[in-house]
Motif scaffolding. Sequence first.
Motif, short mmCIF file in Angstrom:
data_model
loop_
_atom_site.label_atom_id
_atom_site.label_comp_id
_atom_site.label_asym_id
_atom_site.label_seq_id
_atom_site.Cartn_x
_atom_site.Cartn_y
_atom_site.Cartn_z
N TRP A 250 0.84 -1.21 0.00
CA TRP A 250 0.00 0.00 0.00
C TRP A 250 0.87 1.25 0.00
O TRP A 250 0.55 2.25 -0.63
CB TRP A 250 -0.91 -0.04 1.22
CG TRP A 250 -1.88 1.09 1.33
CD1 TRP A 250 -3.13 1.18 0.82
CD2 TRP A 250 -1.66 2.32 2.05
NE1 TRP A 250 -3.73 2.37 1.15
CE2 TRP A 250 -2.83 3.10 1.90
CE3 TRP A 250 -0.59 2.85 2.79
CZ2 TRP A 250 -2.95 4.36 2.47
CZ3 TRP A 250 -0.72 4.10 3.35
CH2 TRP A 250 -1.89 4.84 3.19
N LYS A 251 1.98 1.20 0.71
CA LYS A 251 2.87 2.37 0.79
C LYS A 251 3.51 2.69 -0.56
O LYS A 251 3.87 3.85 -0.80
CB LYS A 251 3.97 2.12 1.83
CG LYS A 251 3.49 2.10 3.27
CD LYS A 251 4.67 1.85 4.20
CE LYS A 251 4.24 1.84 5.65
NZ LYS A 251 5.37 1.57 6.57
N TYR A 255 0.85 8.41 -4.94
CA TYR A 255 0.20 9.38 -4.05
C TYR A 255 -0.72 10.28 -4.85
O TYR A 255 -0.31 10.86 -5.88
CB TYR A 255 1.26 10.20 -3.32
CG TYR A 255 0.68 11.28 -2.42
CD1 TYR A 255 0.21 10.99 -1.15
CD2 TYR A 255 0.62 12.61 -2.87
CE1 TYR A 255 -0.30 11.97 -0.33
CE2 TYR A 255 0.10 13.61 -2.06
CZ TYR A 255 -0.36 13.29 -0.79
OH TYR A 255 -0.88 14.26 0.02
N ASP A 270 -7.42 0.12 -3.85
CA ASP A 270 -6.46 0.58 -2.85
C ASP A 270 -6.03 2.02 -3.10
O ASP A 270 -5.66 2.74 -2.18
CB ASP A 270 -5.23 -0.32 -2.85
CG ASP A 270 -5.50 -1.66 -2.17
OD1 ASP A 270 -6.47 -1.73 -1.38
OD2 ASP A 270 -4.76 -2.62 -2.42
N GLU A 271 -6.04 2.43 -4.37
CA GLU A 271 -5.68 3.82 -4.69
C GLU A 271 -6.68 4.79 -4.09
O GLU A 271 -6.32 5.87 -3.60
CB GLU A 271 -5.60 3.99 -6.21
CG GLU A 271 -4.38 3.39 -6.86
CD GLU A 271 -4.46 1.86 -6.90
OE1 GLU A 271 -5.60 1.32 -6.86
OE2 GLU A 271 -3.41 1.22 -6.95
N ASP A 273 -8.45 4.19 -1.40
CA ASP A 273 -8.18 4.17 0.03
C ASP A 273 -7.00 5.08 0.36
O ASP A 273 -7.03 5.81 1.36
CB ASP A 273 -7.89 2.74 0.48
CG ASP A 273 -7.57 2.65 1.96
OD1 ASP A 273 -8.50 2.81 2.78
OD2 ASP A 273 -6.38 2.46 2.30
N ARG A 274 -5.98 5.04 -0.47
CA ARG A 274 -4.80 5.89 -0.23
C ARG A 274 -5.15 7.37 -0.40
O ARG A 274 -4.65 8.22 0.34
CB ARG A 274 -3.68 5.49 -1.19
CG ARG A 274 -2.33 6.13 -0.90
CD ARG A 274 -1.24 5.44 -1.68
NE ARG A 274 0.03 6.15 -1.62
CZ ARG A 274 0.91 6.02 -0.65
NH1 ARG A 274 0.66 5.21 0.37
NH2 ARG A 274 2.05 6.69 -0.67
N TRP A 275 -6.02 7.70 -1.35
CA TRP A 275 -6.45 9.08 -1.52
C TRP A 275 -7.30 9.53 -0.33
O TRP A 275 -7.15 10.66 0.15
CB TRP A 275 -7.25 9.20 -2.82
CG TRP A 275 -7.89 10.53 -3.02
CD1 TRP A 275 -7.27 11.72 -3.22
CD2 TRP A 275 -9.30 10.82 -3.02
NE1 TRP A 275 -8.18 12.73 -3.35
CE2 TRP A 275 -9.45 12.21 -3.24
CE3 TRP A 275 -10.44 10.03 -2.87
CZ2 TRP A 275 -10.69 12.82 -3.30
CZ3 TRP A 275 -11.68 10.65 -2.93
CH2 TRP A 275 -11.80 12.03 -3.15
N HIS A 317 -6.00 1.93 9.34
CA HIS A 317 -4.68 2.58 9.40
C HIS A 317 -4.42 3.13 10.81
O HIS A 317 -4.30 4.34 11.03
CB HIS A 317 -4.61 3.71 8.38
CG HIS A 317 -4.73 3.23 6.97
ND1 HIS A 317 -3.67 2.74 6.25
CD2 HIS A 317 -5.82 3.15 6.14
CE1 HIS A 317 -4.08 2.39 5.04
NE2 HIS A 317 -5.37 2.62 4.95
#
Length: 518
Positions: A250-251, A255, A270-271, A273-275, A317
Amino acid sequence: MRFALLFSRHKTTATATTQPHNLNHLRTLFDATSFKLVRDRGLDHAVEREKNLQSLVSLKNLIKVEPSKSLPISIIAENRESLKLPFRPIEFVRKYPSVFEEVLPVSGTFQPHVRLTKDILNIDGDEKLMHESDSYRKQLADRLLKLLMISRNRKIPLGIIEHLKWDLGLPQDYEKSVIPEFPDCFRVVRDKMCGFRGRDDRVLELVCWSDELAVSVIEKNSKGGELVFPVKFSTGFEMDKKYEKWLSEWKRLPYVSPYEDGSYLSASSDETDRWIVGVLHEILHILVPKKTEKDNLLVLGDWFGLRSRFKKALLQHPGIFYVSSKIGTYTVVLRDGYKRGSLVEQHPLMNLRSQYVHLMNTVKEDVKGSKVVQGKRATKESSDEDKENIEGGGEEDDENAVEENEGDMHESSDAEAGAEDASESDFDDNEEKSRRRTRRTSVNTGGREVRRLNLKTKKPSRDSRKEKSGAKFTQRAKEKYPGEISKKIRMLGGHNDVESSPPRSRSPSNWGKLLNSK
């Protein structure tokens, strides 16, 4: 509490490599993959130390706008819900005697009024000067502008701004004092389609986009072009291997800036979720204390259309967001905003709030000299409340405690000396009464009693044995019940300057016995 994790495990295609935002990592439920959240004492303390602070400041603001600078208890009770008082107003006022004072009006009703102390007014004066400074107003405008640029349609209802007013550091009259001062940045308009929960249709609308401000804190702090979220878990956190592998992948995902519209991303990727994590991280960083109640974020998530995703991001998280259950609610704390329980970024507003907290925990002495801790007499404090006050920062310095105990030792010794003098005078009075009784008896018995008393025998008389045993009992009672002996001394006409205050504990650390001894 255990939370099941949802992940994605799909290989990226060549097309996805050239267009990273189109990656579609669908999450699937991993069997037996869960983790247990661990408490963070430092962050819990950062939340708990401000308990009742917002209610106290709200009541302070309500009192200071009154022409008489005081309010009757009945008016405070009527506004209890809006002030968010945790319990009865009279109990709340008496809990903080260094902040509020009870007074009786000169004429009219005998209902007590509440006014502010000089100490709280001094801090309020400093806060007013801070709100009126140009630099602080510019910071307020920047925070509102950044929040509007994150919003989905560049609008936010004033009802939601009201929820975040405390954490944004806005003054009470921000609609009149701050918003009109920056007409090139934002403005208040009416929009029935954007009304907050069908009540208030006024919204704060973005006027001009700022490329300078549309840069997230992650982008500012990036090193060598690497955009990563600081991740730090509580001590004792046990990470599942599958979760560790998922987090590592995920890291490495691209970004996406929170100021960028992420609606084109797949809802279950997952993108996305990262946003979402980036949006939550930036919002919490915009807030002055780097924390807020979970309900405030969910209300904002409702407006963004991201409520359920906000919830999942907070649960999945724990190394980025910490959820504290202290002070009777859930508070979301940005982990990298704190270090060892203290804010990394110092701010004048938080310094003032620390002064408020210090005053709330200040030990005050009443007219009689007995201590009053948070509005309750020291004689009525329980041991549990003592521990709670000490943990909340209400304990005194050790040096002051030692000096005070030394003074108590001197007072105790003076009182004992006075008690001894008084007992000696009582003994003399009793001896004189005994002599008078002997003279009267000698007249009636022909002097036989006198001759018997004058015999120099080693055998002690019955009266002398009583006197000696009485003296021993008095000394033992004086050591065990010093307060009662002092009262009897005064009733028998002893010294008027002998005080009946019981000796306090001479150990600075033994506060429980000190408070329960009176």
